[in-house]
Enzyme design. Structure first.
Site, short mmCIF file in Angstrom:
data_model
loop_
_atom_site.label_atom_id
_atom_site.label_comp_id
_atom_site.label_asym_id
_atom_site.label_seq_id
_atom_site.Cartn_x
_atom_site.Cartn_y
_atom_site.Cartn_z
N CYS A 95 29.68 -15.38 -70.73
CA CYS A 95 29.34 -16.81 -70.72
C CYS A 95 28.58 -17.30 -71.97
O CYS A 95 29.19 -17.53 -73.00
CB CYS A 95 28.60 -17.14 -69.44
SG CYS A 95 28.69 -18.89 -69.03
N HIS A 197 30.67 -14.07 -64.32
CA HIS A 197 29.48 -13.28 -64.00
C HIS A 197 29.83 -12.47 -62.75
O HIS A 197 30.66 -12.86 -61.96
CB HIS A 197 28.30 -14.18 -63.65
CG HIS A 197 27.91 -15.15 -64.71
ND1 HIS A 197 26.98 -14.88 -65.67
CD2 HIS A 197 28.33 -16.42 -64.95
CE1 HIS A 197 26.81 -15.93 -66.45
NE2 HIS A 197 27.62 -16.88 -66.04
N1 GLN Z 1 25.00 -22.90 -71.61
C1 GLN Z 1 26.30 -22.62 -71.26
C2 GLN Z 1 27.03 -23.64 -70.43
O1 GLN Z 1 26.48 -24.26 -69.52
C3 GLN Z 1 26.37 -21.23 -70.69
C4 GLN Z 1 26.01 -21.07 -69.24
C5 GLN Z 1 26.10 -19.66 -68.77
O2 GLN Z 1 25.86 -18.71 -69.52
N2 GLN Z 1 26.40 -19.48 -67.49
O3 GLN Z 1 28.17 -23.84 -70.73
#
Ligand code: GLN
Length: 205
Positions: A95, A197
């Site tokens: 992510c 995740h």
């Molecule tokens: N900041 C990023 C987003 O909201 C990543 C979020 C995350 O790592 N789950 O797209």
């Protein structure tokens, strides 16, 4: 005893939704195979790691704020990480880390968080903060040695990622790189970058 060296980048900053689980399960599975897992953590102000000396570099997810906090530090190692990847070190990126290895992340306010530019994709935050790609996701994956598998995980990102030329998987359920996308993540021979995740995979029967 065989050993496998893993470098875990920013474990104190990038660990959204228990991304450390990737490290724990890797360690467990290696040990089941009689391979010792050597895991080194790196975060801001630590001594510069020898990136090329690792087998795997891992980094997890984080909110926009966290990405902003570490980006300056990460960028310092742009050339070293790129070289390590070219020499075959495996990159596993979840992510927020997935986003930071691309060209840039453009936040809701239009602020640009520079990426490592190791890959050509870029990410823009969705303008409506309350509209995010959230939920369980299932993708069909064909690994480099042609093993077909499904990967299940959880996604929660406002970022929409563009210019992916080789995705990690095809979305069966969920969003993927953008709202309602067919493609999820990015993959190369020694790279898996994904929004998923807490993944689980199972082979197709
Ligand atoms: N900041 C990023 C987003 O909201 C990543 C979020 C995350 O790592 N789950 O797209």
């Amino acid at each position: 005893m065989k050993e496998l060296k893993i470098l875990y980048l920013y474990p104190d900053i990038l660990d959204l939704y228990g991304d450390i689980g990737n490290i724990k399960i890797l360690k467990y599975r290696l040990e089941q195979r009689g391979i010792k897992a050597i895991i080194d953590n790196y975060s801001i102000n630590d001594e510069k790691p020898d990136f090329e000396s690792y087998d795997i570099i891992f980094a997890g997810g984080g909110a926009d704020n966290e990405q902003q906090i570490l980006s300056e530090d990460l960028i310092k190692y742009k050339e070293e990480i790129k070289l390590a990847k070219e020499k075959g070190v495996f990159l596993l990126l979840i992510c927020g880390a997935y986003q930071l290895f691309g060209k840039y992340y453009k936040g809701v306010e239009g602020n640009i968080i520079p990426g490592l530019e190791i890959f050509n994709y870029y990410t823009k935050a969705n303008q409506n903060r309350s509209q995010r790609c959230i939920g369980n996701i299932v993708i069909d994956v064909s690994l480099n040695n042609n093993i077909k598998t499904k990967v299940i995980g959880f996604e929660n990102h406002g970022g929409q990622t563009y210019e992916i030329n080789n995705s990690f998987g095809k979305v069966l359920y969920g969003n993927g790189n953008k709202f309602g996308d067919e493609c999820e993540g990015y993959m190369e021979k020694n790279v898996i970058a994904t929004y998923l995740h807490r993944t689980t995979s199972f082979k197709k029967s």
